[in-house]
Design a protein around this motif. Structure first.
Motif, PDB file in Angstrom:
ATOM      1  N   ARG A 295       0.833  -1.200   0.000  1.00  0.00           N
ATOM      2  CA  ARG A 295       0.000   0.000   0.000  1.00  0.00           C
ATOM      3  C   ARG A 295       0.872   1.255   0.000  1.00  0.00           C
ATOM      4  O   ARG A 295       0.565   2.250  -0.667  1.00  0.00           O
ATOM      5  N   LEU A 296       1.987   1.233   0.699  1.00  0.00           N
ATOM      6  CA  LEU A 296       2.875   2.390   0.761  1.00  0.00           C
ATOM      7  C   LEU A 296       3.471   2.693  -0.611  1.00  0.00           C
ATOM      8  O   LEU A 296       3.606   3.846  -1.011  1.00  0.00           O
ATOM      9  N   MET A 297       3.853   1.635  -1.343  1.00  0.00           N
ATOM     10  CA  MET A 297       4.381   1.825  -2.692  1.00  0.00           C
ATOM     11  C   MET A 297       3.307   2.376  -3.625  1.00  0.00           C
ATOM     12  O   MET A 297       3.569   3.279  -4.426  1.00  0.00           O
ATOM     13  N   ALA A 298       2.114   1.826  -3.518  1.00  0.00           N
ATOM     14  CA  ALA A 298       1.020   2.303  -4.354  1.00  0.00           C
ATOM     15  C   ALA A 298       0.727   3.767  -4.073  1.00  0.00           C
ATOM     16  O   ALA A 298       0.489   4.560  -4.997  1.00  0.00           O
ATOM     17  N   GLN A 299       0.773   4.128  -2.805  1.00  0.00           N
ATOM     18  CA  GLN A 299       0.522   5.518  -2.436  1.00  0.00           C
ATOM     19  C   GLN A 299       1.604   6.429  -3.006  1.00  0.00           C
ATOM     20  O   GLN A 299       1.318   7.521  -3.492  1.00  0.00           O
ATOM     21  N   GLY A 300       2.851   5.974  -2.964  1.00  0.00           N
ATOM     22  CA  GLY A 300       3.955   6.767  -3.493  1.00  0.00           C
ATOM     23  C   GLY A 300       3.888   6.929  -4.996  1.00  0.00           C
ATOM     24  O   GLY A 300       4.240   7.984  -5.544  1.00  0.00           O
ATOM     25  N   ALA A 301       3.429   5.890  -5.690  1.00  0.00           N
ATOM     26  CA  ALA A 301       3.366   5.929  -7.155  1.00  0.00           C
ATOM     27  C   ALA A 301       2.083   6.568  -7.666  1.00  0.00           C
ATOM     28  O   ALA A 301       1.982   6.923  -8.848  1.00  0.00           O
ATOM     29  N   GLY A 302       1.058   6.683  -6.793  1.00  0.00           N
ATOM     30  CA  GLY A 302      -0.178   7.366  -7.147  1.00  0.00           C
ATOM     31  C   GLY A 302      -0.907   6.733  -8.321  1.00  0.00           C
ATOM     32  O   GLY A 302      -1.068   5.514  -8.398  1.00  0.00           O
ATOM     33  N   GLU A 303      -1.330   7.556  -9.284  1.00  0.00           N
ATOM     34  CA  GLU A 303      -2.129   7.083 -10.401  1.00  0.00           C
ATOM     35  C   GLU A 303      -1.388   6.097 -11.297  1.00  0.00           C
ATOM     36  O   GLU A 303      -2.003   5.372 -12.088  1.00  0.00           O
ATOM     37  N   ASN A 304      -0.090   6.048 -11.181  1.00  0.00           N
ATOM     38  CA  ASN A 304       0.695   5.162 -12.039  1.00  0.00           C
ATOM     39  C   ASN A 304       0.429   3.683 -11.777  1.00  0.00           C
ATOM     40  O   ASN A 304       0.791   2.834 -12.599  1.00  0.00           O
ATOM     41  N   VAL A 305      -0.181   3.341 -10.640  1.00  0.00           N
ATOM     42  CA  VAL A 305      -0.431   1.932 -10.326  1.00  0.00           C
ATOM     43  C   VAL A 305      -1.726   1.419 -10.949  1.00  0.00           C
ATOM     44  O   VAL A 305      -1.980   0.205 -10.898  1.00  0.00           O
ATOM     45  N   LYS A 306      -2.516   2.279 -11.539  1.00  0.00           N
ATOM     46  CA  LYS A 306      -3.816   1.866 -12.059  1.00  0.00           C
ATOM     47  C   LYS A 306      -3.684   0.701 -13.050  1.00  0.00           C
ATOM     48  O   LYS A 306      -2.914   0.772 -14.010  1.00  0.00           O
ATOM     49  N   GLY A 307      -4.425  -0.375 -12.768  1.00  0.00           N
ATOM     50  CA  GLY A 307      -4.472  -1.509 -13.675  1.00  0.00           C
ATOM     51  C   GLY A 307      -3.274  -2.433 -13.626  1.00  0.00           C
ATOM     52  O   GLY A 307      -3.209  -3.400 -14.388  1.00  0.00           O
ATOM     53  N   ILE A 308      -2.319  -2.179 -12.736  1.00  0.00           N
ATOM     54  CA  ILE A 308      -1.094  -2.989 -12.685  1.00  0.00           C
ATOM     55  C   ILE A 308      -1.217  -4.076 -11.631  1.00  0.00           C
ATOM     56  O   ILE A 308      -1.540  -3.803 -10.474  1.00  0.00           O
ATOM     57  N   PHE A 309      -0.940  -5.321 -12.043  1.00  0.00           N
ATOM     58  CA  PHE A 309      -1.061  -6.470 -11.157  1.00  0.00           C
ATOM     59  C   PHE A 309       0.201  -6.680 -10.309  1.00  0.00           C
ATOM     60  O   PHE A 309       1.311  -6.330 -10.713  1.00  0.00           O
ATOM     61  N   GLY A 310      -0.016  -7.277  -9.136  1.00  0.00           N
ATOM     62  CA  GLY A 310       1.084  -7.672  -8.263  1.00  0.00           C
ATOM     63  C   GLY A 310       0.548  -8.574  -7.163  1.00  0.00           C
ATOM     64  O   GLY A 310      -0.632  -8.955  -7.172  1.00  0.00           O
ATOM     65  N   SER A 311       1.394  -8.919  -6.232  1.00  0.00           N
ATOM     66  CA  SER A 311       0.974  -9.749  -5.095  1.00  0.00           C
ATOM     67  C   SER A 311       1.301  -9.031  -3.800  1.00  0.00           C
ATOM     68  O   SER A 311       2.150  -8.137  -3.762  1.00  0.00           O
ATOM     69  N   THR A 312       0.630  -9.434  -2.745  1.00  0.00           N
ATOM     70  CA  THR A 312       0.877  -8.831  -1.441  1.00  0.00           C
ATOM     71  C   THR A 312       0.585  -9.849  -0.342  1.00  0.00           C
ATOM     72  O   THR A 312      -0.177 -10.798  -0.545  1.00  0.00           O
ATOM     73  N   ASN A 313       1.214  -9.655   0.804  1.00  0.00           N
ATOM     74  CA  ASN A 313       1.068 -10.586   1.926  1.00  0.00           C
ATOM     75  C   ASN A 313      -0.239 -10.369   2.687  1.00  0.00           C
ATOM     76  O   ASN A 313      -0.801 -11.306   3.260  1.00  0.00           O
ATOM     77  N   TRP A 314      -0.712  -9.115   2.672  1.00  0.00           N
ATOM     78  CA  TRP A 314      -1.910  -8.734   3.437  1.00  0.00           C
ATOM     79  C   TRP A 314      -2.357  -7.365   2.952  1.00  0.00           C
ATOM     80  O   TRP A 314      -1.548  -6.592   2.427  1.00  0.00           O
ATOM     81  N   HIS A 315      -3.646  -7.058   3.127  1.00  0.00           N
ATOM     82  CA  HIS A 315      -4.136  -5.733   2.752  1.00  0.00           C
ATOM     83  C   HIS A 315      -5.179  -5.266   3.753  1.00  0.00           C
ATOM     84  O   HIS A 315      -5.999  -6.060   4.222  1.00  0.00           O
ATOM     85  N   TRP A 316      -5.155  -3.994   4.043  1.00  0.00           N
ATOM     86  CA  TRP A 316      -6.003  -3.452   5.113  1.00  0.00           C
ATOM     87  C   TRP A 316      -7.498  -3.523   4.794  1.00  0.00           C
ATOM     88  O   TRP A 316      -8.337  -3.383   5.697  1.00  0.00           O
ATOM     89  N   SER A 317      -7.859  -3.790   3.543  1.00  0.00           N
ATOM     90  CA  SER A 317      -9.277  -3.856   3.184  1.00  0.00           C
ATOM     91  C   SER A 317      -9.906  -5.211   3.480  1.00  0.00           C
ATOM     92  O   SER A 317     -11.127  -5.368   3.316  1.00  0.00           O
ATOM     93  N   LEU A 318      -9.120  -6.185   3.919  1.00  0.00           N
ATOM     94  CA  LEU A 318      -9.666  -7.504   4.222  1.00  0.00           C
ATOM     95  C   LEU A 318     -10.719  -7.392   5.323  1.00  0.00           C
ATOM     96  O   LEU A 318     -10.589  -6.586   6.249  1.00  0.00           O
ATOM     97  N   THR A 319     -11.737  -8.239   5.240  1.00  0.00           N
ATOM     98  CA  THR A 319     -12.881  -8.086   6.141  1.00  0.00           C
ATOM     99  C   THR A 319     -12.916  -9.093   7.288  1.00  0.00           C
ATOM    100  O   THR A 319     -13.872  -9.094   8.074  1.00  0.00           O
ATOM    101  N   ASP A 320     -11.921  -9.962   7.404  1.00  0.00           N
ATOM    102  CA  ASP A 320     -11.905 -10.908   8.519  1.00  0.00           C
ATOM    103  C   ASP A 320     -11.735 -10.148   9.837  1.00  0.00           C
ATOM    104  O   ASP A 320     -11.242  -9.003   9.865  1.00  0.00           O
ATOM    105  N   ALA A 321     -12.101 -10.796  10.925  1.00  0.00           N
ATOM    106  CA  ALA A 321     -12.114 -10.134  12.238  1.00  0.00           C
ATOM    107  C   ALA A 321     -10.723  -9.669  12.662  1.00  0.00           C
ATOM    108  O   ALA A 321     -10.559  -8.572  13.209  1.00  0.00           O
ATOM    109  N   GLY A 322      -9.700 -10.489  12.398  1.00  0.00           N
ATOM    110  CA  GLY A 322      -8.349 -10.124  12.794  1.00  0.00           C
ATOM    111  C   GLY A 322      -7.851  -8.891  12.066  1.00  0.00           C
ATOM    112  O   GLY A 322      -7.308  -7.959  12.678  1.00  0.00           O
TER     113      GLY A 322
END
Length: 454
Positions: free
Chosen positions: A304-331
């Motif tokens: 998320r920090l990289m995406a924030q730094g790159a701004g609009e340049n990340v639109k439509g670009i695929f990648g992988s991540t270990n976790w994301h703050w939008s996940l809806t599980d309780a933890g």
């Protein structure tokens, strides 16, 4: 008789001199002998009412943004362990022996260091924490080169190392150590998760050009993504190594235009990824057509920090991540709430894995009933847990790698805020990213034996 008395009457100073001499001869480090003397393990807190952890993060260098978020998470974890705040993931972690009264009844304190995103600086910082500050555990890092270096140091010292953000296959591959544990996923898992998604979206006929950070993470990320893309029919046109912290990547991007490649894969992280992606977009790569196809860019490891730094340049670009703050599980939601209340914005994947590692170490000590490293190692090996944001997870005993589901993400076309830049497009099940301990990409290392440091 007199000879026997002299032999057995060595003073403590004599013992330390002899140990130092032995260390000089063998090249083995002499770690804080005055703490080990009379103790069953290094830096035993004994009857003290406090226990000290070492948070070794990049506070400067190319990965400093990640390091800052890691440190925020570590401080929040300490707060929760000591019974302050809302407890965060301590309320969702299962199983758990954490009580909110520190670790084994001792108040948790911490010291910090700056790895500078450099292996030598990271080792020096960790060594100071062990020798001067008496830490029982070292954690942190946003560079796999740093993680491998500090993990080796902790193994020699007899201290547990709970790796922070490290994605190289080598960390739990050829450079794995019995005293080291990694919660974060690795390059192989990224490749295994991304391959099917890239095939679905871009087909089986692509020509790729790799720009790769020139150190252990970049090398293994490049190897892993090539294995996955060539397995779906893609061709690798060129592989170019770039120095960490290069800043200006224009000299590396210009040749891509005349290479015949229609896909650029950026094996970069942190500010390096922000800069290389931004400059690739500025060079107009995303607006081009090559081989009758729209030119595409892939970022195998996102944050998320990289995406924030790159701004609009990340639109439509695929990648992988270990976790994301939008996940809806309780933890995940418990952690996002705690972190947001503390700092005013959502946590990154670096923050998540560092917070989780701290809780996992503390819980292992509680289950073991001691801070003794080798007993804590036994408590962590093969440990299965849930409620920490990644679903059911296991710390595999054979290499101390966590196995769990992996997220494939894409830059959002219409983000709702400066933090809402990535969307989860695929939750890749654990079974798809698993591999045997002796897989060729991980072979060559020996886990070895645990070291108590005494």
């Amino acid at each position: 008789m007199s000879k026997k008395i002299i032999t057995n009457a060595w003073s403590r100073r004599d013992v330390l001199k002899a140990s130092a001499a032995t260390a000089a001869i063998t090249g083995a480090p002499l770690f804080f002998s005055r703490h080990a003397y009379g103790a069953d393990f290094l830096n035993n807190p004994g009857d003290s009412g406090v226990v000290t952890l070492g948070f070794n993060v990049p506070q400067s260098g190319a990965y400093a943004d990640e390091g800052a978020d890691e440190l925020r998470a570590y401080k929040l974890a300490v707060k929760h362990l000591n019974g302050e705040g809302d407890g965060g993931m301590m309320n969702t972690m299962q199983p758990s022996e954490l009580k909110g009264n520190g670790i084994l009844g001792k108040k948790v304190e911490y010291v910090t260091g700056d790895t500078q995103t450099k292996s030598d600086a990271a080792r020096a910082s960790a060594k100071r924490m062990i020798e001067k500050d008496g830490v029982v555990m070292v954690t942190g890092g946003s560079s796999s080169g740093v993680a491998v270096a500090v993990q080796g140091l902790c193994q020699d010292a007899g201290i547990i190392f709970m790796a922070g953000l490290t994605h190289s296959n080598d960390t739990t591959g050829k450079d794995k150590k019995a005293n080291g544990f990694r919660h974060f996923f690795n390059a192989y898992m990224s490749g295994a998760a991304l391959g099917p998604v890239l095939e679905k979206n871009y087909g089986n006929d692509r020509r790729t050009y790799h720009l790769t950070a020139d150190y252990t993470w970049g090398w293994t990320q490049e190897e892993s993504i090539i294995a996955s893309t060539e397995a779906i029919g893609w061709t690798t046109v060129e592989k170019v190594k770039t120095p960490v912290g290069a800043g200006d990547f224009s000299q590396y991007i210009t040749p891509v235009l005349n290479s015949g490649a229609d896909t650029l894969i950026l094996n970069h992280y942190g500010k390096d990824m922000i800069n290389s992606l931004t400059q690739a977009i500025q060079f107009g790569l995303k607006d081009k057509q090559v081989n009758g196809k729209n030119f595409e860019i892939v970022v195998p490891l996102y944050s998320r920090l990289m995406a924030q730094g790159a701004g609009e340049n990340v639109k439509g670009i695929f990648g992988s991540t270990n976790w994301h703050w939008s996940l809806t599980d309780a933890g995940s939601q418990a952690f996002v709430k705690s972190f947001g209340q503390e700092y005013g914005f959502p946590p990154s994947q670096a923050a998540h894995t560092c917070y989780v590692q701290t809780l996992l170490y503390a819980d292992a000590c509680e289950r073991a009933g001691t801070f003794e490293p080798c007993v804590v190692v036994e408590a962590l090996e093969g440990h299965k847990f849930d409620g920490l944001g990644n679903g059911p997870t296991e710390y595999r005993a054979g290499d101390h790698q966590c196995f769990k589901d992996v997220l494939v993400v894409k830059g959002k076309e219409n983000p709702s805020s400066q933090f809402d830049l990535l969307e989860v497009v695929e939750v890749t099940p654990r079974a798809q990213v698993e591999y045997p301990v002796d897989h060729p990409m991980f072979a060559g290392g020996d886990l070895g034996s645990c070291n108590n440091g005494a």
